[in-house]
Design a protein around this motif. Structure first.
Motif, PDB file in Angstrom:
ATOM      1  N   CYS A   1      -7.064   1.227   4.363  1.00 53.18           N
ATOM      2  CA  CYS A   1      -7.138  -0.194   4.698  1.00 53.18           C
ATOM      3  C   CYS A   1      -6.035  -0.593   5.675  1.00 53.18           C
ATOM      4  N   GLY A   2      -4.832  -0.086   5.435  1.00 49.37           N
ATOM      5  CA  GLY A   2      -3.727  -0.425   6.315  1.00 49.37           C
ATOM      6  C   GLY A   2      -3.942   0.077   7.733  1.00 49.37           C
ATOM      7  N   ALA A   3      -4.523   1.276   7.870  1.00 55.26           N
ATOM      8  CA  ALA A   3      -4.734   1.856   9.204  1.00 55.26           C
ATOM      9  C   ALA A   3      -5.887   1.183   9.935  1.00 55.26           C
ATOM     10  N   ILE A   4      -7.032   1.055   9.273  1.00 52.84           N
ATOM     11  CA  ILE A   4      -8.224   0.559   9.953  1.00 52.84           C
ATOM     12  C   ILE A   4      -8.131  -0.935  10.260  1.00 52.84           C
ATOM     13  N   ARG A   5      -7.422  -1.686   9.393  1.00 51.91           N
ATOM     14  CA  ARG A   5      -7.273  -3.124   9.600  1.00 51.91           C
ATOM     15  C   ARG A   5      -5.961  -3.468  10.295  1.00 51.91           C
ATOM     16  N   GLU A   6      -5.138  -2.450  10.540  1.00 54.00           N
ATOM     17  CA  GLU A   6      -3.834  -2.632  11.171  1.00 54.00           C
ATOM     18  C   GLU A   6      -3.018  -3.693  10.432  1.00 54.00           C
ATOM     19  N   ASN A   7      -2.981  -3.536   9.121  1.00 56.19           N
ATOM     20  CA  ASN A   7      -2.275  -4.472   8.252  1.00 56.19           C
ATOM     21  C   ASN A   7      -0.871  -3.938   7.976  1.00 56.19           C
ATOM     22  N   LYS A   8       0.136  -4.633   8.438  1.00 60.44           N
ATOM     23  CA  LYS A   8       1.506  -4.153   8.318  1.00 60.44           C
ATOM     24  C   LYS A   8       1.989  -4.149   6.867  1.00 60.44           C
ATOM     25  N   CYS A   9       1.531  -5.112   6.074  1.00 56.87           N
ATOM     26  CA  CYS A   9       1.956  -5.168   4.666  1.00 56.87           C
ATOM     27  C   CYS A   9       1.449  -3.959   3.888  1.00 56.87           C
ATOM     28  N   LEU A  10       0.168  -3.611   4.107  1.00 55.49           N
ATOM     29  CA  LEU A  10      -0.397  -2.457   3.412  1.00 55.49           C
ATOM     30  C   LEU A  10       0.270  -1.161   3.867  1.00 55.49           C
ATOM     31  N   LEU A  11       0.528  -1.061   5.170  1.00 53.00           N
ATOM     32  CA  LEU A  11       1.199   0.128   5.687  1.00 53.00           C
ATOM     33  C   LEU A  11       2.615   0.252   5.135  1.00 53.00           C
ATOM     34  N   LEU A  12       3.317  -0.866   5.007  1.00 49.08           N
ATOM     35  CA  LEU A  12       4.665  -0.837   4.451  1.00 49.08           C
ATOM     36  C   LEU A  12       4.638  -0.440   2.975  1.00 49.08           C
ATOM     37  N   PHE A  13       3.664  -0.975   2.230  1.00 40.74           N
ATOM     38  CA  PHE A  13       3.522  -0.622   0.819  1.00 40.74           C
ATOM     39  C   PHE A  13       3.185   0.863   0.676  1.00 40.74           C
ATOM     40  N   PHE A  14       2.312   1.352   1.556  1.00 41.60           N
ATOM     41  CA  PHE A  14       1.946   2.768   1.567  1.00 41.60           C
ATOM     42  C   PHE A  14       3.180   3.627   1.827  1.00 41.60           C
ATOM     43  N   PHE A  15       3.979   3.245   2.814  1.00 39.80           N
ATOM     44  CA  PHE A  15       5.196   3.993   3.146  1.00 39.80           C
ATOM     45  C   PHE A  15       6.171   4.009   1.964  1.00 39.80           C
ATOM     46  N   MET A  16       6.364   2.878   1.314  1.00 43.27           N
ATOM     47  CA  MET A  16       7.316   2.799   0.198  1.00 43.27           C
ATOM     48  C   MET A  16       6.852   3.638  -0.992  1.00 43.27           C
ATOM     49  N   LEU A  17       5.536   3.649  -1.238  1.00 38.55           N
ATOM     50  CA  LEU A  17       4.996   4.443  -2.346  1.00 38.55           C
ATOM     51  C   LEU A  17       5.153   5.933  -2.071  1.00 38.55           C
ATOM     52  N   ILE A  18       4.831   6.340  -0.835  1.00 42.72           N
ATOM     53  CA  ILE A  18       5.001   7.746  -0.450  1.00 42.72           C
ATOM     54  C   ILE A  18       6.476   8.145  -0.519  1.00 42.72           C
ATOM     55  N   LEU A  19       7.361   7.251  -0.060  1.00 44.70           N
ATOM     56  CA  LEU A  19       8.795   7.539  -0.084  1.00 44.70           C
ATOM     57  C   LEU A  19       9.290   7.711  -1.521  1.00 44.70           C
TER      58      LEU A  19
END
Length: 255
Positions: A74-92
């Protein structure tokens, strides 16, 4: 050129996380089917403590991968910065947890000796207390590996278990049906009146036998998979590292 690179990274990120999403969905479906199907698999799994624990680990891992894949897609296809940030924090968080676990395992590897496990078993093993994590874990190990104690049944002498159950020489988790022993050959059965690790005990439920110590069984088991597990851990950490880099690059490139 920068726009093309960002677009390529966006779709690579989507494809990568789509496979994670599908993998998580499959693990959730398999775990749920084993637990709730009407064909008796639940009873089969419940009879083996390690399999029963494995099903819940499968569900937990499936849920985590499902969430990661969903956030990444969702973060990639919708270019949603909040989802991408949440994804990054979870992976980290996952990456740092795995790294910390690996470092702790390396630092404390010398403490994982036969003497250490024997001392802990004598101090904390209670026998039938399923609410105690230490006790239930040892029961699962002894039942699944058909072993008894760390080095053998003598580990329960002068132990907490003997104080709580003075009429019992060994826990029931140490005992295995005579039929199971016969299928493993006469060398594991021993003499009905012997004192060695293969002796049998007469109980109200029939003939039982005591297995050898669990330490050697566990060492042999883990040595079989240690290199495969190490290679898999390196691959997983590398994938997680690339996922964090891609998500941050995409996060910074979104206007």
């Amino acid at each position: 050129m920068e726009g093309d690179c960002l677009s390529c990274m966006k779709y690579l990120m989507f494809i990568f996380n789509f496979f994670i999403f599908v993998g998580g969905s499959v693990l959730l479906a398999v775990g749920g089917w084993v637990l709730f199907d009407p064909l008796g698999f639940r009873e089969l799994v419940a009879s083996n403590p390690l399999l029963f624990t494995g099903v819940y680990l499968l569900l937990a891992l499936g849920s985590l991968l499902f969430l990661l894949g969903f956030l990444g897609c969702c973060g990639a296809i919708r270019e949603n910065k909040c989802l991408l940030l949440f994804f990054f924090m979870l992976i980290l968080f996952i990456f740092l947890s795995e790294l910390a676990a690996a470092i702790l395992a390396f630092l404390f590897r010398e403490h994982m000796t036969r003497e250490f496990f024997t001392r802990e078993l004598k101090r904390h093993y209670q026998g039938h207390n399923t609410s105690d994590v230490f006790t239930s874990t040892w029961n699962a190990i002894m039942s699944s590996f058909e072993c008894c104690g760390v080095s053998g049944p003598q580990d329960f002498d002068d132990s907490l278990f003997r104080l709580l159950s003075p009429s019992k020489a060994i826990p029931e988790a140490c005992c295995h049906r005579e039929g199971a022993l016969q299928s493993r050959g006469p060398e594991r059965q021993g003499s009905p009146h012997g004192r060695g690790p293969g002796r049998q005990l007469e109980t109200g439920g029939g003939a039982y036998g005591e297995g050898g110590g669990c330490y050697s069984s566990l060492v042999d088991y883990f040595e079989t998979y240690i290199y495969s597990a190490g290679a898999l851990a390196i691959i997983v950490l590398t994938i997680e590292l690339f996922a964090m880099v891609f998500s941050m690059c995409l996060f910074r490139g979104i206007q």
